[in-house]
Design an enzyme around this catalytic site. Sequence first.
Site, short mmCIF file in Angstrom:
data_model
loop_
_atom_site.label_atom_id
_atom_site.label_comp_id
_atom_site.label_asym_id
_atom_site.label_seq_id
_atom_site.Cartn_x
_atom_site.Cartn_y
_atom_site.Cartn_z
N ASP A 190 35.81 41.07 30.45
CA ASP A 190 36.86 40.49 31.34
C ASP A 190 37.32 39.28 30.80
O ASP A 190 38.57 38.72 31.61
CB ASP A 190 36.15 40.18 32.75
CG ASP A 190 35.83 41.43 33.49
OD1 ASP A 190 36.72 42.34 33.67
OD2 ASP A 190 34.81 41.56 34.29
N ASP A 224 39.22 49.67 34.10
CA ASP A 224 39.88 48.13 34.29
C ASP A 224 40.16 47.43 32.95
O ASP A 224 40.98 46.63 32.87
CB ASP A 224 38.94 47.24 34.93
CG ASP A 224 38.04 48.15 36.31
OD1 ASP A 224 37.77 49.27 36.06
OD2 ASP A 224 38.06 47.44 37.14
N1 GLY Z 1 37.57 44.76 37.61
C1 GLY Z 1 37.02 44.87 38.93
C2 GLY Z 1 37.68 45.34 39.91
O1 GLY Z 1 39.02 45.77 39.70
O2 GLY Z 1 37.26 45.04 40.98
#
Ligand code: GLY
Length: 429
Positions: free
Chosen positions: A148, A206
């Site tokens: 992330d 993601d």
């Molecule tokens: N990346 C985590 C979400 O989209 O909640």
Amino acid sequence: MKKILLLCCMVTMLLGLSGCSPSQPNEDYGWLKNAIDTSVRQLEETVTDVGDSVLLPRSIWTGYDMDFLCRQLQRNPATFKDSLRIKPVKDALGTRRYCTSVYDWTSGFFPGSLWYAYQLTGIEDLKNDAVKFTNYLYPVRDYKGTHDVGFMMNCSYGNAYRLAPADSIRQILVQTADNLCNRFNPNINSIRSWDFGKWNFPVIIDNMMNLDLLFYVSHLTNDSKYKEIALKHAETTLRNHFREDHSSYHVVSYNNDGSVESKCTHQGKNNESSWARGQAWGIYGYTSCYRESRNVVFLQQAENIAALIMARVKTGDAIPLWDYDAPDTAETPRDASAAAITASALIELSTWAKDGQMYFDYAEKLLKSLSSDAYLAKVGTNQGFILMHSTGSLPNGSEIDTPINYADYYYLEALSRYMQVKGLDYKSL
Ligand code: GLY
């Protein structure tokens, strides 16, 4: 007459190909001006409210009701495990929820929203606020514990460098990209997403969003290594994350030899469902990959996901339910964040695809829905957030039908992309 007709056809064709529509002087952009003005006032009030307390706004605390979760997930309460659910203290409900630390995956979105608000309006105070909140994330340049970091640092420092370049920012972005590349496994040809859980090597859809940091740093350094890693990751994800109908699994875990260990969900309704935000991350990510590689396979993938989203949405205003397989009932929460991400992606896609106008029109519909009273907060309400009605992680009881910072971020990004394509600027609205 024939000549004039021919000329008209050619102009229409050219506009269609470029995906752009010229700004029409008579078009009413009141909704757009109101959207930007409301966003700016909400952000300014939040900045004042937070003051110097070194906190990054994330959402509003919501609780949950077990029976409701079971109905949404269509699971039998007797078999439903409640141990992982987030249980906010009663007094917190309805109050602003902040990132637990700068290492929270959403920490970059509030500074990023300030950067977009500055880009949209040119208001100098917003830039000063953006710098202040961006700098809170400075320690994240050393962080190696998650994929992330792409979200966190590209949305904050990436926008900072784009709008106010400085050598120190460039260094921060390069260091973060190096850390992200260190999560790439050449046997699996993928970047590892999470370091928690029971999976051997989890990769979530993601993760496609972290690739923009690598593309950006490739441009900044003239070093293709970042881009090569990003594209290898995108190819592996394309092979393994998608079903025949082009919907995406949320989590794919790999064995060390690169074979697939398992496919499942973490935030969707069930392993075989199509979690709304997951599809949005996919279309956004593959549009970026096409921009950077001009590989038509990526363009096709983005268009395939777009078709799926447009075909499967169940609501009249096109804002999706939190999962495309969620029960189609009045109580089912929507996910405004998925709509905002999709709108932003579709506007970019409209500039590359042959049928660009179709994507642009759909994005405009999404943006007008999000800018209506049903989703856009009234100034002074919604704890300073811009949009209402997003859903973070329903199965985990977290952030259900509430404002969330990434919905605001991608909404502002989509508005600025919309204005770029339309050739509009704030002062002329
Ligand atoms: N990346 C985590 C979400 O989209 O909640």
